[in-house]
Design an enzyme around this catalytic site. Structure first.
Site, PDB file in Angstrom:
ATOM      1  N   PHE A  11     -24.909 101.500   0.723  1.00 47.49           N
ATOM      2  CA  PHE A  11     -24.785 100.345   1.601  1.00 47.49           C
ATOM      3  C   PHE A  11     -25.151 100.692   3.032  1.00 47.49           C
ATOM      4  O   PHE A  11     -24.679 101.689   3.579  1.00 47.49           O
ATOM      5  CB  PHE A  11     -23.332  99.828   1.627  1.00 47.49           C
ATOM      6  CG  PHE A  11     -22.878  99.212   0.348  1.00 47.49           C
ATOM      7  CD1 PHE A  11     -23.060  97.866   0.108  1.00 47.49           C
ATOM      8  CD2 PHE A  11     -22.261  99.992  -0.617  1.00 47.49           C
ATOM      9  CE1 PHE A  11     -22.638  97.294  -1.076  1.00 47.49           C
ATOM     10  CE2 PHE A  11     -21.835  99.430  -1.800  1.00 47.49           C
ATOM     11  CZ  PHE A  11     -22.019  98.077  -2.036  1.00 47.49           C
ATOM     12  N   ASP A  12     -25.962  99.831   3.646  1.00 47.46           N
ATOM     13  CA  ASP A  12     -25.939  99.755   5.089  1.00 47.46           C
ATOM     14  C   ASP A  12     -24.586  99.146   5.462  1.00 47.46           C
ATOM     15  O   ASP A  12     -24.027  98.358   4.705  1.00 47.46           O
ATOM     16  CB  ASP A  12     -27.074  98.863   5.581  1.00 47.46           C
ATOM     17  CG  ASP A  12     -26.929  98.509   7.038  1.00 47.46           C
ATOM     18  OD1 ASP A  12     -26.870  99.433   7.857  1.00 47.46           O
ATOM     19  OD2 ASP A  12     -26.853  97.306   7.344  1.00 47.46           O
ATOM     20  N   CYS A  13     -24.076  99.513   6.626  1.00 48.08           N
ATOM     21  CA  CYS A  13     -22.765  98.997   7.026  1.00 48.08           C
ATOM     22  C   CYS A  13     -22.868  97.866   8.038  1.00 48.08           C
ATOM     23  O   CYS A  13     -22.357  96.762   7.811  1.00 48.08           O
ATOM     24  CB  CYS A  13     -21.915 100.139   7.595  1.00 48.08           C
ATOM     25  SG  CYS A  13     -20.240  99.623   8.051  1.00 48.08           S
TER      26      CYS A  13
END
Length: 237
Positions: A11-13
């Protein structure tokens, strides 16, 4: 999509799980009012976007707090309103206070039942530690810009991801990358031959907001308007 093909999700956050546009705007908006700039949140975010990307590219080893402060200064210069050191520091130190999207924590808890979860983020460790409290899940691996000495869309995060997958015993074709930013994530994911899903958090708003428009090729296997809809589809599978 056949979600049974995957054992892990990266995941990108910020932009995907944490509402970074709300976080940035919470500082830029009162600053603009103080210096007399009659600009909307969207106008401020659009002015800011390329300045952050430029600061990250020019000083890849800087902590994200330093990048934020420098991007703010550049934005002020661009808009003809100098940014004081107090205001620059206020944005630089604001990451732990940025809100999570309302659906992020529940979606991550659901996904953690079936997948290993990996963070691939343009942030420093201290900033992510504050955000992780809001996400209410234990990630199996956390890879930050501070760890790899660069910012996406550079390749460093994805090279580190390959190493993490090897360490976890997960084949890279069994990983799905999940992200909002086409510029920061889907461009390098395509370059690295990774499957990806677009969480289009801005599906009901025009423009690119705080994210630069991608200039290079990108792709994704599916698009969802939220983490909730994505997690529901994965759970159904």
């Amino acid at each position: 999509m056949d979600f049974t093909k995957y054992d892990a999700l990266s995941f990108d956050c910020y932009g995907t799980l944490i509402d970074w546009e709300a976080g940035i705007a919470s500082v830029l908006t009162p600053w603009a009012a103080e210096v007399g700039l009659a600009l909307s949140n969207e106008q401020l975010l659009t002015a800011y976007a390329d300045n952050e990307a430029d600061a990250e590219r020019e000083a890849p080893a800087d902590l994200y707090s330093t990048v934020l402060a420098e991007a703010f200064r550049r934005t002020g210069h661009q808009l003809g309103a100098p940014v004081s050191e107090q205001w620059a520091a206020r944005l630089g130190n604001s990451v732990p206070s940025w809100p999570a999207f309302p659906d992020s924590a529940a979606a991550l808890r659901s996904l953690a039942e079936d997948y290993k979860l990996i963070i691939l983020s343009n942030v420093h460790r201290e900033g992510f530690a504050g955000s992780n409290i809001r996400l209410e899940v234990e990630f199996d691996r956390i890879i930050t810009a501070e760890d790899v000495g660069a910012y996406k869309p550079a390749s460093n995060h994805f090279d580190a991801l390959d190493a993490a997958l090897d360490d976890m015993g997960i084949r890279r074709e069994r990983l799905l990358h999940v992200a909002q930013s086409l510029f920061h994530d889907h461009v390098p994911a395509k370059r690295h031959g990774l499957d990806s899903v677009w969480i289009n958090r801005r599906h009901n708003r025009p423009g690119w907001g705080a994210t630069p428009e991608p200039a290079d090729d990108y792709g994704y296997s599916a698009e969802y308007p939220s983490m909730d809809t994505f997690a529901h589809a994965a759970r159904k599978a």
